[in-house]
Design a protein around this motif. Sequence first.
Motif, PDB file in Angstrom:
ATOM      1  N   ALA A  21      47.199  41.198  48.385  1.00 16.91           N
ATOM      2  CA  ALA A  21      47.427  42.474  47.928  1.00 16.91           C
ATOM      3  C   ALA A  21      46.284  43.131  47.337  1.00 16.91           C
ATOM      4  O   ALA A  21      46.237  44.201  47.584  1.00 16.91           O
ATOM      5  CB  ALA A  21      48.357  42.235  46.598  1.00 16.91           C
ATOM      6  N   SER A  22      45.222  42.399  47.117  1.00 22.96           N
ATOM      7  CA  SER A  22      44.095  43.020  46.734  1.00 22.96           C
ATOM      8  C   SER A  22      43.463  43.815  47.832  1.00 22.96           C
ATOM      9  O   SER A  22      42.835  44.877  47.567  1.00 22.96           O
ATOM     10  CB  SER A  22      43.121  41.849  45.667  1.00 22.96           C
TER      11      SER A  22
ATOM     12  N   LYS B  83      40.824  41.904  38.896  1.00 22.58           N
ATOM     13  CA  LYS B  83      41.321  42.928  38.565  1.00 22.58           C
ATOM     14  C   LYS B  83      42.781  43.202  38.725  1.00 22.58           C
ATOM     15  O   LYS B  83      43.699  43.651  37.762  1.00 22.58           O
ATOM     16  CB  LYS B  83      40.521  44.312  38.977  1.00 22.58           C
ATOM     17  N   LEU B  84      43.338  42.837  39.987  1.00 25.35           N
ATOM     18  CA  LEU B  84      44.641  42.918  40.330  1.00 25.35           C
ATOM     19  C   LEU B  84      45.357  41.928  39.202  1.00 25.35           C
ATOM     20  O   LEU B  84      46.597  42.060  38.748  1.00 25.35           O
ATOM     21  CB  LEU B  84      44.909  42.469  41.610  1.00 25.35           C
ATOM     22  N   ARG B  85      45.104  40.658  39.069  1.00 23.44           N
ATOM     23  CA  ARG B  85      45.546  39.743  38.176  1.00 23.44           C
ATOM     24  C   ARG B  85      45.808  40.146  36.832  1.00 23.44           C
ATOM     25  O   ARG B  85      46.721  40.067  36.089  1.00 23.44           O
ATOM     26  CB  ARG B  85      44.798  38.094  37.987  1.00 23.44           C
ATOM     27  N   GLU B  86      44.753  40.726  36.433  1.00 24.23           N
ATOM     28  CA  GLU B  86      44.373  41.451  35.120  1.00 24.23           C
ATOM     29  C   GLU B  86      45.727  42.625  34.961  1.00 24.23           C
ATOM     30  O   GLU B  86      46.352  42.689  33.958  1.00 24.23           O
ATOM     31  CB  GLU B  86      43.269  42.200  34.631  1.00 24.23           C
ATOM     32  N   MET B  87      45.659  43.327  35.841  1.00 29.37           N
ATOM     33  CA  MET B  87      46.914  44.448  35.883  1.00 29.37           C
ATOM     34  C   MET B  87      48.202  44.029  35.957  1.00 29.37           C
ATOM     35  O   MET B  87      49.166  44.369  35.096  1.00 29.37           O
ATOM     36  CB  MET B  87      46.508  45.373  37.062  1.00 29.37           C
ATOM     37  N   ALA B  88      48.345  42.898  36.673  1.00 29.96           N
ATOM     38  CA  ALA B  88      49.743  42.135  36.864  1.00 29.96           C
ATOM     39  C   ALA B  88      50.160  41.432  35.422  1.00 29.96           C
ATOM     40  O   ALA B  88      51.221  41.802  34.933  1.00 29.96           O
ATOM     41  CB  ALA B  88      49.639  41.057  37.760  1.00 29.96           C
ATOM     42  N   GLU B  89      49.032  40.810  34.823  1.00 32.64           N
ATOM     43  CA  GLU B  89      49.378  40.452  33.459  1.00 32.64           C
ATOM     44  C   GLU B  89      49.694  41.395  32.186  1.00 32.64           C
ATOM     45  O   GLU B  89      50.470  41.020  31.420  1.00 32.64           O
ATOM     46  CB  GLU B  89      47.780  39.464  33.133  1.00 32.64           C
TER      47      GLU B  89
END
Length: 76
Positions: free
Chosen positions: A20-21, A30-36
């Motif tokens: 996805a990134s 950043k993507l994990r952070e946004m998901a969290e």
Amino acid sequence: VRKMKNFAEDARWIMSTAEASRLIRVSPNKLREMAEKGEIPAFRLGKNWRYRRDDLFDWVEEQVMASQKGGSDAEV
């Protein structure tokens, strides 16, 4: 919540954080952070985040539209 008509067909469009990134061109961290934070459509499968390709496309389109309107909620 959208029901998947045929999971076997739709499962190929479920992406890992790395996939996805690359698709939306942000770092995996950043993507994990946004998901969290609930800033991007994602779901947990065990300990890992997963993303539906179509949801990401819709999200990117929303971000584009918001930025064109001068909205402040565009993240990309």
